[in-house]
Design an enzyme around this catalytic site. Structure first.
Site, PDB file in Angstrom:
ATOM      1  NE  ARG A  37      -4.272  -1.657   1.785  1.00 31.31           N
ATOM      2  CZ  ARG A  37      -5.214  -2.009   2.638  1.00 31.31           C
ATOM      3  NH1 ARG A  37      -5.068  -1.767   3.927  1.00 31.31           N
ATOM      4  NH2 ARG A  37      -6.309  -2.591   2.214  1.00 31.31           N
ATOM      5  CE  LYS A 203     -21.929 -12.261   6.515  1.00 28.02           C
ATOM      6  NZ  LYS A 203     -21.488 -11.190   7.423  1.00 28.02           N
ATOM      7  N   GLY A 359     -10.216  -8.372  -0.788  1.00 32.41           N
ATOM      8  CA  GLY A 359      -8.964  -8.502  -0.052  1.00 32.41           C
ATOM      9  C   GLY A 359      -8.378  -9.903  -0.103  1.00 32.41           C
TER      10      GLY A 359
HETATM   11  P1  ADP Z   1     -12.751 -11.447  -0.528  1.00 34.80           P
HETATM   12  O1  ADP Z   1     -11.971 -10.860   0.627  1.00 34.80           O
HETATM   13  O2  ADP Z   1     -11.878 -11.771  -1.703  1.00 34.80           O
HETATM   14  O3  ADP Z   1     -13.937 -10.604  -0.894  1.00 34.80           O
HETATM   15  P2  ADP Z   1     -14.231 -13.198   1.248  1.00 34.80           P
HETATM   16  O4  ADP Z   1     -13.747 -12.393   2.406  1.00 34.80           O
HETATM   17  O5  ADP Z   1     -15.673 -13.133   0.902  1.00 34.80           O
HETATM   18  O6  ADP Z   1     -13.346 -12.875  -0.052  1.00 34.80           O
HETATM   19  O7  ADP Z   1     -13.918 -14.744   1.504  1.00 34.80           O
HETATM   20  C1  ADP Z   1     -12.618 -15.228   1.643  1.00 34.80           C
HETATM   21  C2  ADP Z   1     -12.553 -16.359   2.621  1.00 34.80           C
HETATM   22  O8  ADP Z   1     -13.486 -17.379   2.258  1.00 34.80           O
HETATM   23  C3  ADP Z   1     -11.209 -17.037   2.641  1.00 34.80           C
HETATM   24  O9  ADP Z   1     -10.643 -16.864   3.925  1.00 34.80           O
HETATM   25  C4  ADP Z   1     -11.516 -18.497   2.364  1.00 34.80           C
HETATM   26  O10 ADP Z   1     -10.763 -19.388   3.166  1.00 34.80           O
HETATM   27  C5  ADP Z   1     -12.961 -18.606   2.709  1.00 34.80           C
HETATM   28  N1  ADP Z   1     -13.625 -19.735   2.046  1.00 34.80           N
HETATM   29  C6  ADP Z   1     -13.874 -19.896   0.744  1.00 34.80           C
HETATM   30  N2  ADP Z   1     -14.474 -21.074   0.517  1.00 34.80           N
HETATM   31  C7  ADP Z   1     -14.617 -21.681   1.695  1.00 34.80           C
HETATM   32  C8  ADP Z   1     -15.180 -22.920   2.136  1.00 34.80           C
HETATM   33  N3  ADP Z   1     -15.702 -23.791   1.253  1.00 34.80           N
HETATM   34  N4  ADP Z   1     -15.160 -23.196   3.450  1.00 34.80           N
HETATM   35  C9  ADP Z   1     -14.638 -22.318   4.331  1.00 34.80           C
HETATM   36  N5  ADP Z   1     -14.096 -21.144   3.992  1.00 34.80           N
HETATM   37  C10 ADP Z   1     -14.074 -20.820   2.696  1.00 34.80           C
HETATM   38 MG    MG Z   2     -12.360 -10.842   2.774  1.00 33.55          MG
END
Ligand code: ADP
Ligand code: MG
Length: 403
Positions: A37, A203, A359
């Site tokens: 960053r 979510k 993130g």
């Molecule tokens: P981003 O930050 O890219 O928007 P999210 O915060 O929504 O993504 O989700 C990321 C997290 O989701 C990661 O820590 C990953 O381990 C978790 N994750 C993805 N698929 C699964 C799963 N099937 N079971 C448990 N955790 C999961």
């Molecule tokens: Mg995230």
């Protein structure tokens, strides 16, 4: 991009007051573990120096909740900035006040001052007009280069710009902010087709706005990650002990109805990697989407899904990805995420525009060494999501429109 940038201004002899996102990760000892960053603002600062400006930087670090927390002082960030900039960096021990003011006033062309952590003052997050007015008096020009904070209407992201605007001072985007906005708005305005979006992560409720906004615009939307199980549950299928929110199922059902009624191409995984627990040495197997055993948890998309998804991605001209396909932090469950990242890299090499937002998705792509094979990896998690929902970010809205 419909906003003015520092490239549109005459900056010789001016003091630029610039919001940056220096909220870097640190380890238990407070050492910076990833300075991306800070690094990514260097071109903007260098540009300002070359244009004959002095620079006063505003940033926040951690969550001090309106109090001075010694471990959250900007000192360490300042030191790293100095190393990256190869120039002396002044640091004030307050963000507003007599000392800060005097230091800002004496910031000459080619010099840089980093103000103390803005969130030592509750007024920052409250967007307090007096606090904003004090900060506003430290510069002749307002620049926002903190895309990751632009979805918040705080003093430094919105209030200061409002004050300076009312005084006839320019308020524009920095180079990093401009690159973020150009990449994201480029995807949504006139995407080359096929346009494919991949949505994963945890979510559905966090991302429903994004899915709803993208569904009518994309040719195909691929679902993966833990949110898949909300869709499976909505179809009344067994989801075992998979990590998901039961209350997300109605939302997932609503999205499936929306897709069916409008002929939108919404895809769910056809198979999964399931495990007896969330661990490196867990017992795993591949099952069809409708055959998740009651005592096992879905941890990644399966090989058949990988095959279908990666073919679709490789054939796309525009690809937008948010949210990992599985629990990629644990090696046996990283394959789906890696395969998607690889397919995107191939698409980039074939001339597609490929964008990664979120993130954890950005972290996954970096961890896999594929970040430089994407057209753009967004630095702003929450901000990029809100942008993709079609929401106007307050920190962007306030900037001067390009003529
Ligand atoms: P981003 O930050 O890219 O928007 P999210 O915060 O929504 O993504 O989700 C990321 C997290 O989701 C990661 O820590 C990953 O381990 C978790 N994750 C993805 N698929 C699964 C799963 N099937 N079971 C448990 N955790 C999961
Ligand atoms: Mg995230």
């Amino acid at each position: 991009m419909n906003k003015k940038t520092i490239r549109d201004l005459e900056l010789d002899g001016k003091t630029v007051l610039m919001r940056v996102d220096y909220n870097v990760p640190v380890d238990g000892q407070g050492h910076i573990t990833d300075d991306a960053r800070i690094r990514e603002t260097i071109p903007t600062i260098q540009y300002l120096f070359d244009a004959g400006a002095g620079v006063v930087l505003m940033a926040h670090f951690g969550r001090p909740k309106g109090q001075v927390v010694p471990e959250l002082r900007m000192q360490r960030v300042s030191k790293r900035l100095q190393e990256l900039l190869l120039r002396d960096v002044q640091t004030s021990t307050e963000s507003v006040g007599l000392e800060a003011r005097a230091m800002a006033k004496s910031t000459a062309p080619g010099q840089v001052l980093l103000l103390e952590n803005l969130r030592f003052h509750g007024e920052e997050e409250d967007n307090d007009p007096n606090f904003a007015a004090q900060l506003a008096s430290y510069g002749d020009v307002y620049v926002n280069d903190a895309f990751g904070a632009a979805h918040r209407a705080h003093a430094s992201t919105q209030g200061v710009a409002r004050v300076m605007k009312s005084q006839g001072k320019p308020c524009v985007a920095g180079l990093l902010m401009a690159r973020e906005l150009e990449s994201l708005s480029g995807v949504l305005s006139e995407p080359k087709r096929p346009f494919v979006a991949i949505l994963g992560g945890v979510k559905v409720s966090d991302k429903i706005g994004v899915i709803r906004n993208l569904l009518p615009q994309v040719d195909t939307l691929l679902i993966g990650g833990a949110m898949s199980y909300a869709f499976e549950a909505a179809l009344n299928r067994e989801v075992g002990t998979s990590y998901f929110k039961r209350e997300d199922a109605p939302t997932a059902l609503e999205l499936m109805h929306l897709a069916r009624d409008n002929n939108y191409d919404l895809r769910l995984p056809s198979d999964f990697i399931v495990a007896d627990r969330d661990a490196q040495d867990a017992k795993t197997k591949v099952v069809k989407a409708w055959e998740i055993p009651p005592d096992m948890m879905g941890m990644d998309i399966g090989p058949e899904t990988v095959k279908v998804y990666t073919e679709i991605i490789r054939g796309a001209q525009t690809v937008l990805w948010n949210g990992p396909m599985g629990r990629f932090e644990v090696a046996p469950f990283a394959e789906g995420t890696r395969a998607v990242a690889d397919a995107m890299a191939t698409a980039t090499n074939n001339g597609a525009l490929t964008i990664v937002g979120g993130g954890d998705s950005a972290a996954a792509v970096k961890q896999m060494g594929l970040a430089d094979q994407m057209s753009h990896v967004s630095t702003g998690g929450g901000a990029s999501l809100e942008f993709l929902e079609g929401v106007e970010l307050p920190g962007v809205a306030v900037l001067d429109d390009a003529v």
